[in-house]
Design a protein around this motif. Structure first.
Motif, PDB file in Angstrom:
ATOM      1  N   ARG A  28       0.471  -1.070   7.785  1.00 56.03           N
ATOM      2  CA  ARG A  28      -0.787  -0.344   8.045  1.00 56.03           C
ATOM      3  C   ARG A  28      -1.438   0.116   6.740  1.00 56.03           C
ATOM      4  N   GLN A  29      -0.620   0.552   5.827  1.00 54.55           N
ATOM      5  CA  GLN A  29      -1.149   1.061   4.563  1.00 54.55           C
ATOM      6  C   GLN A  29      -1.575  -0.066   3.631  1.00 54.55           C
ATOM      7  N   ARG A  30      -0.711  -1.040   3.482  1.00 47.16           N
ATOM      8  CA  ARG A  30      -0.951  -2.107   2.511  1.00 47.16           C
ATOM      9  C   ARG A  30      -2.040  -3.087   2.958  1.00 47.16           C
ATOM     10  N   ASP A  34       4.610   0.789   9.445  1.00 47.71           N
ATOM     11  CA  ASP A  34       3.849   1.816   8.715  1.00 47.71           C
ATOM     12  C   ASP A  34       3.355   1.294   7.364  1.00 47.71           C
ATOM     13  N   VAL A  35       4.253   0.604   6.678  1.00 47.49           N
ATOM     14  CA  VAL A  35       3.884   0.057   5.354  1.00 47.49           C
ATOM     15  C   VAL A  35       2.751  -0.953   5.521  1.00 47.49           C
ATOM     16  N   ASN A  69       9.534   1.175  10.089  1.00 48.70           N
ATOM     17  CA  ASN A  69       8.914   1.574   8.823  1.00 48.70           C
ATOM     18  C   ASN A  69       8.006   0.492   8.244  1.00 48.70           C
ATOM     19  N   GLU A  87       8.740  -6.165  -4.076  1.00 45.68           N
ATOM     20  CA  GLU A  87       9.470  -4.934  -4.321  1.00 45.68           C
ATOM     21  C   GLU A  87       8.530  -3.760  -4.578  1.00 45.68           C
ATOM     22  N   ASP A  88       7.261  -4.042  -4.785  1.00 47.64           N
ATOM     23  CA  ASP A  88       6.325  -2.924  -4.954  1.00 47.64           C
ATOM     24  C   ASP A  88       5.961  -2.305  -3.602  1.00 47.64           C
ATOM     25  N   SER A  89       6.397  -2.934  -2.532  1.00 51.35           N
ATOM     26  CA  SER A  89       6.108  -2.382  -1.208  1.00 51.35           C
ATOM     27  C   SER A  89       7.364  -2.160  -0.385  1.00 51.35           C
ATOM     28  N   LEU A  90       8.271  -3.096  -0.466  1.00 55.56           N
ATOM     29  CA  LEU A  90       9.495  -3.002   0.338  1.00 55.56           C
ATOM     30  C   LEU A  90      10.708  -3.156  -0.571  1.00 55.56           C
ATOM     31  N   GLN A  91      11.666  -2.280  -0.369  1.00 54.45           N
ATOM     32  CA  GLN A  91      12.890  -2.399  -1.146  1.00 54.45           C
ATOM     33  C   GLN A  91      13.689  -3.626  -0.706  1.00 54.45           C
ATOM     34  N   THR A  92      14.650  -3.982  -1.537  1.00 59.15           N
ATOM     35  CA  THR A  92      15.451  -5.180  -1.243  1.00 59.15           C
ATOM     36  C   THR A  92      16.311  -4.998   0.001  1.00 59.15           C
ATOM     37  N   PHE A  93      16.511  -3.746   0.399  1.00 59.31           N
ATOM     38  CA  PHE A  93      17.376  -3.551   1.571  1.00 59.31           C
ATOM     39  C   PHE A  93      16.597  -3.480   2.886  1.00 59.31           C
ATOM     40  N   ALA A  94      15.316  -3.799   2.829  1.00 58.31           N
ATOM     41  CA  ALA A  94      14.599  -4.029   4.108  1.00 58.31           C
ATOM     42  C   ALA A  94      15.168  -5.318   4.677  1.00 58.31           C
TER      43      ALA A  94
END
Lengths: 459, 401
Positions: A163-165, A160-161, A157, A116-123
């Motif tokens: 790539r960053q993480r 993108d995440v 998205n 949850e620190d990277s992706l919300q539960t609704f991913a």
């Protein structure tokens, strides 16, 4: 005897003759991987060639994931470059033409999706599972990751995440047109692939080889042709091959598209043809195949088929082997009740038209990809529903099961249209909210079991 | 201090009601004439308007559903019809109101003859409009604008431009009309004028105190979304701009006691737009900028109008990657001298929301200002945990004391 001689003798004892043959010629990439994977498969399962899918089919899904991971690890150790992909309509021939191994990043049912620190539960559940695997140190043998663009918001998205993480990862993107095949969409996708090809050359130092491309096209076309036949054949004879065997092989091919798997496929095709011939159903299967290929009504009647409960499973990026394993795990049930699925990593990938030879590989690949059965990520709901209506109007399916992957917009938007069509035609439907972890497995099994019992009672 | 005292109401609000009323009347008339399209907020509206075709916005309608606090009821209608409650609440509200208009605010939207979707704001719009198409029989035209990673490449430009030409063909055939170049030029001029005035009003918020708060902008953005390209839209923004510039000149802020300036990211919770922002106004918190209303900033201009439309509508905020979003937030924080930011993680809007966890870190790293993420929804109040959100916001505000 010196150490080297000893090693050589030991090696010769264990190495099959065909591997020796391949190793001694200036082999192309696909063949290189062919013998590599054969060694791995032989050593892993203490069996050879055709027996692999049968052994796989006895494994639980977790074990299959493990074996796939192990297989890729060995490929990587042999010096192979593995590129993970997430979208079914990936031009795997392009990667093979660069001497790279494209590998479907499968969901892992054992993985608890978090982060949850990277992706919300609704991913969507698919992306969360794959992301979690990476965050837990998975996919370490992969040298790059291909994300699709313009397919759905979650994949867009999460790329993108990622790539960053995981900034140490090479993240590639192939953007698809949403609209159906036309001159402009083919041209757009072809250019995307040309640019991807350039990026692969830059990143991995491996240029596009026309020879390897031709070999790859031949490999993929052969696999699809054989598998297409089996999908059609299973509608007539759902146990030959079993659903689990077939999708196990398909998934195997997506994880590592190698020539060795064609042998397994050929054997399945051979057995199915013999069965069809013995029953006098060869012509019927051929008709079904033509209908599936063309998206036209199937020339088939329920009276022509052996008595069997037949389900049509619908949905998007649900792992078909996961599903097979789920249904096989139900008491008094078998996944062979799934006479046909229309899942992304199964029917929709396999029924991609064969790639035609031309002077421009990118155009050829784009035409094939855009000619595949449409995904719910694309424009064309009406067309998809018309095809579904055609299938259901044959009345060869006793019921439909609609897999709705949690927080998957494309799946969830399309599902109500499917229920409506089934309802109009008078075919029972089952809604199956599902996630890759099968986190509510008991309830899922209960729903399927009850549905099957209801269908039996109604017969 | 009462809510009214903490927050200054815009005089232009009255004009806004008139323009909204007119917009709806025009839409009903167009529908009766067989000349109405439903259209997404990021669609190049200049094209249908220049071709004399009526437009109305399901997103705006859904916002009304939210503001009237009937989101759960109307979304529930779509859910009863089989649509998952995990889907976008704009879509569910719109589908619900299409299924049972008699149970919906304003009697639902007038019936469309065509549906125009542009996926530059999200991928959901295609599936949402396909669902509405099944219900209404109106055909969908999808204007496909693939997301842009870094820069828009030539083949992207060519593909989008081809889509624009196909759109004109589609509308011409469907509505038996033509595209007159002069009309497009005139409509584009109105559109650009409205946007110029809108941007100037937004930029006036760089002043201290800020002449507009978040709720002001979210409400007054309605015409620039729905009526850009119309002459009365320019008149409205001229009036708004006059009032805003007047406030700046007189040193009047949107709230009476501005102490903390924050950036808002994402769509607002429409069902408590006043309660939320006015509640914070009482604590001296103003939002001089947000990422949402700044999205309507591209002006269609130049000799090559199709080229301009292609560029403007491909390069909208939501059609770009996470880095571009972070860059935009950083720029707004610097330009508007903001102390921090609140990101609303909207469960309905994956395109906007997924990635916010990372963006928050990037923005804080680059600006040094703190931010928090609150989670909820813009229409479906069942997904909004008020107490939890207040706790998070309070924790952020404590950093400024």
């Amino acid at each position: 005897m010196n150490k080297f001689s000893l090693v050589a003798i030991v090696l010769l004892y264990y190495i099959p003759l065909d591997m020796f043959f391949y190793a001694t010629e200036t082999c192309n990439h696909v063949r290189f991987w062919t013998w590599n994977i054969n060694i791995i498969r032989d050593k892993m399962y203490k069996t050879k060639g055709n027996a692999l899918h049968k052994v796989d089919s006895l494994l639980s899904d977790g074990e299959v994931i493990d074996s796939s991971t192990e297989r890729l690890r060995n490929l990587s150790k042999q010096g192979g470059t593995i590129i993970g992909y997430l979208y079914p309509h990936t031009p795997i021939e392009l990667f093979l033409a660069h001497g790279l191994t494209p590998s479907l990043m499968r969901v892992d049912p054992q993985m608890s999706a978090g982060f949850e620190d990277s992706l919300q539960t609704f991913a969507c559940a698919f992306t969360r599972n794959v992301y979690s695997q990476r965050a837990h140190g998975g996919f370490i043998d992969y040298s790059g990751f291909l994300f699709p663009g313009n397919t759905c918001d979650a994949l867009q998205n999460v790329g993108d995440v990622w790539r960053q993480r995981f900034s140490e990862d090479t993240v590639l993107r192939l953007t698809y047109p949403v609209s159906p095949r036309s001159e402009s969409t083919v041209s757009f996708l072809a250019e995307e692939m040309r640019l991807l090809s350039k990026a692969l050359e830059r990143q991995y130092g491996k240029s596009f080889s026309q020879d390897e491309y031709s070999t790859a096209v031949s490999l993929v076309n052969s696999f699809r042709t054989g598998a297409q036949f089996l999908y059609a054949s299973r509608i007539v004879n759902p146990e030959t091959p079993s659903y689990r065997e077939l999708v196990g092989l398909v998934v195997d091919f997506m994880v590592a598209p190698v020539e060795g798997l064609l042998r397994d496929l050929d054997e399945m095709v051979s057995v199915a043809k013999s069965t069809n011939d013995a029953q006098g159903k060869a012509g019927l299967v051929e008709n079904v195949l033509q209908g599936l290929m063309a998206g036209t009504p199937l020339q088939i009647h329920i009276e022509e088929l052996p008595e069997h409960t037949r389900l049509l499973v619908l949905g998007g990026m649900v792992d078909p082997f996961n599903l097979a394993e789920l249904v096989d795990g139900i008491e008094n049930a078998t996944a062979n009740v799934i006479a046909l699925d229309m899942l992304s990593f199964s029917f929709k990938s396999i029924f991609t038209p064969t790639v035609e030879s031309s002077n421009n590989p990118y155009i050829s690949l784009a035409k094939a990809i855009l000619g595949a059965p449409l995904e719910p990520t694309q424009e064309g709901l009406q067309r998809r529903m018309a095809f579904l209506r055609q299938l259901l109007e044959t009345h060869i399916f006793d019921g439909i099961v609609v897999c709705e992957q949690s927080f998957c917009d494309p799946d969830e938007f399309e599902a109500p249209s499917m229920y409506r069509i089934a309802d109009e035609i008078g075919i029972p439907s089952l809604r199956l909210p599902i996630d890759p972890e099968l986190s509510d497995r008991g309830r899922l099994e209960g729903r399927i079991q009850t549905f099957l019992e209801t269908l039996e009672e109604d017969k | 201090m009462s809510e009214e005292k903490a927050y200054r109401r815009l005089e232009t609000s009255q004009l806004l009601q008139q323009i909204s009323f007119r917009h709806m009347l025009e839409a009903h008339a167009a529908s009766e004439d067989g000349n109405l399209t439903w259209i997404t907020s990021g669609f190049p509206v200049e094209i249908p308007i220049a071709m004399g075709i009526g437009v109305v916005y399901p997103e705006q309608y859904a916002a009304i559903v939210g503001a009237q606090k009937v989101g759960p009821d109307i979304c529930g209608l779509a859910e009863e019809y089989g649509y998952s409650n995990e889907l976008c609440s704009y879509a569910r509200a719109s589908i619900g109101a299409t299924i049972k208009p008699d149970q919906s605010p304003l009697g639902g939207l007038p019936r469309p003859q065509a549906l125009l979707a542009c996926n530059n704001i999200c991928g959901t719009v295609l599936r949402w409009y396909d669902a509405v198409s099944e219900l209404t029989g109106a055909p969908v035209y999808l204007f496909d604008t693939p997301p842009i990673d870094d820069e828009q490449l030539p083949h992207h430009v060519a593909y989008v431009r081809q889509g624009l030409h196909k759109l004109v063909d589609f509308l011409a055939k469907k509505f038996d009309t033509t595209m007159e170049k002069e009309n497009l030029r005139k409509v584009s001029q109105y559109s650009s004028d409205a946007i110029r005035l809108w941007i100037d009003s937004l930029e006036a918020c760089k002043n201290k105190p800020s002449p507009l708060n978040c709720a002001d902008r979210f409400l007054t953005m309605a015409p620039v979304v729905s009526s850009r390209g119309k002459d009365y839209c320019v008149e409205f923004y001229q009036a708004l701009n006059d009032e805003v510039r007047g406030r700046v000149k007189d040193g009047i802020g949107a709230i009476r006691d501005e102490r903390v300036r924050l950036l808002w990211d994402n769509i607002p919770p429409w069902f408590q737009i006043f309660r939320f922002f006015n509640g914070l106004a009482k604590k001296g918190v103003v939002f001089p900028a947000d990422t949402y209303t700044h999205a309507w900033s591209g002006k269609v201009s130049g000799d090559d109008l199709y080229g301009s439309i292609t560029e403007v509508y491909s390069n909208v905020y939501l059609n770009k990657g996470l880095e571009a979003k972070a860059d935009k937030m950083v720029q707004l924080i610097k330009d508007y001298a903001l102390d921090g930011f609140i990101m609303f993680s909207v469960r309905s809007c994956k395109r906007y929301s997924l990635g916010q966890m990372v963006t928050r870190e990037l923005v804080t790293e680059r600006t040094g200002v703190p931010g928090t993420i609150i989670e909820g929804d813009m229409v479906d109040s069942r997904l909004f945990n008020d107490a939890q959100i207040q706790t998070r916001v309070e924790a952020l505000l404590e950093m400024f004391v």
